[in-house]
Scaffold this active site. Structure first.
Site, short mmCIF file in Angstrom:
data_model
loop_
_atom_site.label_atom_id
_atom_site.label_comp_id
_atom_site.label_asym_id
_atom_site.label_seq_id
_atom_site.Cartn_x
_atom_site.Cartn_y
_atom_site.Cartn_z
N TYR A 165 0.86 -1.19 0.00
CA TYR A 165 0.00 0.00 0.00
C TYR A 165 0.89 1.23 0.00
CZ TYR A 165 -3.12 3.66 1.80
OH TYR A 165 -3.82 4.82 1.97
N GLU A 190 -3.79 7.38 -3.84
CA GLU A 190 -3.80 6.13 -3.08
C GLU A 190 -3.66 4.98 -4.06
OE1 GLU A 190 -6.25 4.67 0.67
OE2 GLU A 190 -7.41 4.38 -1.17
#
Length: 403
Positions: free
Chosen positions: A125, A213
Site C-alpha cells: 500500500y 492512493e
C-alpha cells in the site's frame, strides 16, 4: 474532484509511474475488442474486468441485478464478454456507496499481472496526501497491501510507514530508499520501488492532487513494481491550472443536486435530515445546522449562497432544496454584512412568488444591516414565511413547524 481508476492510471503513466495496462470499454463488444488489443500488446491470456465507479471496495461489492462482483477475472476473451455484460449497466453496491449503489457505465479491461515466475507476487500500500497538522505532504506505505488501510491502522498500526516531505525541497533520495527498505524489498524490486515512489511524488505535486492512493502496489513475480489500482483526488481550487484534468470530471458520479447547485454558483452538500437550510457563509451554515439539531430537527443540506445573496440565488436555492422529498421546513439564515437584509428579504419574497407553490413552511432569520427593515418586508408579504431576528427565535419556530 475524484476521477476514475482508468483516468488515474493514465495520469500516473504520464509521469513515469509503472501501471497495470488496461483499456476502458462501455459495452461488452467493446470490452472484447479491448481484450484482443491488450492481448496483442502484452501477450496476456487472462484479463481483469473492473467496474469504474467513484467508490472503493469494488472487488468485494456486488452488482444488484446479476450478483457479479465489481472486479472479476476472465480466463479468456469469450469470458470477457460475459463478465463485462454482468457488470455494465448494473448497480454496484460497496461499503462506500451505501445500499443505493452506483450505476456502472464503464469497465476497465486490464492485463493479468499475477502471473507465475521466480518469486511470489506481493501487494503493498502506498499513498500521498497532505498532512494538515504539519503542512507537509506525507507518504504512507505498508506491507499490508490490498486491505483497507483503516483496518491496518486500527489493528496493526506499526505496519504503517510515514515519511514527511518538505514541500520547498521535494522528496530526497534517502527518503525513497528508506520507504523501500522498510517494506522489506531488496535487489531489483528495491530499485524499482525507489523509482516508483519518486515518480508517484512527481505526479502528485505536478497535478495539484489532494490525494493519491495506490492499493495495491504490486511486486510482480519477476520483481517489477506496478500500480494495480489508483485512486486520485484532485484539488478543485487548482483545476484552473489544469484544464486537461478538469475535463476528466464525470458528473454522472456526483449527486445531481450538487451538480445543479454548482451551476448556479452555490455550495451545496446533501444530507439526510428534514430541515433545509440556506445561509450566506460557511461558518454561519455550520452554526445553523447546530441550531437545527438543537431544536429537534436534522439538517437536510449544507447550502451556502455566498456573500452576494439575491433573488436569483435564493430562487435557485429554493428549487434545489425542494427537490429533496425529506424536507419538511426551510430555514434561511442571513447575516447582512456585504449584503443588506432588506434586499435579501425582497429577494426571498420575489423568489417565493417565482417558485410558486412551496409546500413547506419557511423561517427567515435576518441579522445585520437593515435587519428590522427586512423583517417588516417578510411580515408584510402575506406569504407563508415566518420572520425571526434571534437564533433562539428561529430555533423556536423550527420546533413549532415540526411539531
Amino acid at each position: 474532484m475524484n476521477i476514475h481508476e482508468y483516468q488515474a492510471k493514465d495520469l500516473l503513466k504520464k509521469y513515469g509511474v509503472a501501471i497495470q495496462l488496461g483499456i476502458v470499454a462501455d459495452t461488452p463488444d467493446r470490452a472484447v475488442a479491448a481484450a484482443k488489443e491488450l492481448q496483442a500488446e502484452t501477450g496476456t491470456k487472462w484479463f481483469v474486468v473492473k467496474a469504474q465507479i467513484h467508490a472503493g471496495g469494488r472487488g468485494k461489492g456486488t452488482v444488484k441485478e446479476t450478483g457479479s462482483k465489481g472486479v472479476v477475472l476472465a480466463k479468456s476473451v469469450d469470458e470477457v464478454f460475459e463478465k463485462s455484460k454482468a457488470i455494465l449497466g448494473g448497480t454496484l453496491v460497496t461499503h462506500q456507496t451505501g445500499p443505493a449503489g452506483k450505476k456502472v457505465n464503464k469497465v476497465l479491461i486490464a492485463q493479468d499481472v499475477y502471473y507465475p515466475g521466480e518469486s511470489e507476487p506481493k501487494e503493498y500500500y502506498i499513498s500521498i496526501l497532505l498532512d494538515r497538522s504539519k503542512s507537509k505532504p506525507v507518504i504512507m506505505a505498508s506491507t499490508e497491501g490490498g486491505m483497507n488501510i483503516e483496518d491496518v491502522a486500527a489493528v496493526t498500526p506499526e505496519k504503517i510507514i510515514k515519511e514527511w516531505v518538505e514541500p520547498g525541497i521535494g522528496i530526497q533520495p534517502f527518503q525513497a530508499r528508506k520507504i523501500a527498505f522498510a517494506l522489506g524489498l531488496e535487489g531489483n524490486a528495491f530499485k524499482e520501488m525507489i523509482k516508483f515512489i519518486n515518480a508517484l511524488y512527481t505526479a502528485y505535486m505536478s497535478s495539484d492532487a489532494s490525494m493519491f492512493e495506490i492499493n495495491p502496489v504490486l511486486k510482480t513475480s519477476d520483481n517489477k513494481i506496478i500500480a494495480v489500482d489508483g485512486k486520485v483526488n484532485l484539488d478543485d481550487n487548482a483545476l484552473y491550472r489544469h484544464k486537461d484534468l478538469a475535463e476528466l470530471r464525470d458528473v454522472t458520479e456526483e449527486d445531481p443536486l450538487e451538480v445543479e447547485a454548482g451551476k448556479s454558483g452555490l455550495n451545496y452538500v446533501k444530507l439526510d435530515g428534514n430541515v433545509g437550510c440556506m445561509v450566506n457563509g460557511a461558518g454561519l451554515a455550520m452554526a445553523t445546522m447546530d441550531i437545527i439539531k438543537i431544536s429537534g430537527g436534522e439538517p437536510a443540506n449544507f447550502l451556502d449562497v455566498g456573500g452576494g445573496a439575491n433573488a436569483e440565488t435564493v430562487e435557485a436555492g429554493f428549487r434545489i432544496i425542494l427537490k429533496d422529498p425529506n424536507v419538511k421546513a426551510i430555514l434561511i439564515n442571513i447575516f447582512g454584512g456585504i449584503v443588506r437584509c432588506d434586499r435579501v428579504a425582497s429577494g426571498v419574497v420575489e423568489a417565493y412568488k417565482k417558485v410558486g407553490n412551496i409546500p413547506v413552511p419557511i423561517i427567515v432569520r435576518l441579522q445585520g444591516t437593515n435587519a428590522e427593515e427586512g423583517a417588516k418586508i417578510i411580515q408584510q408579504s402575506g406569504l407563508k414565511v415566518f420572520s425571526a431576528i434571534l437564533l433562539k427565535d428561529a430555533a423556536q419556530k423550527i420546533k413549532e413547524v415540526l411539531a
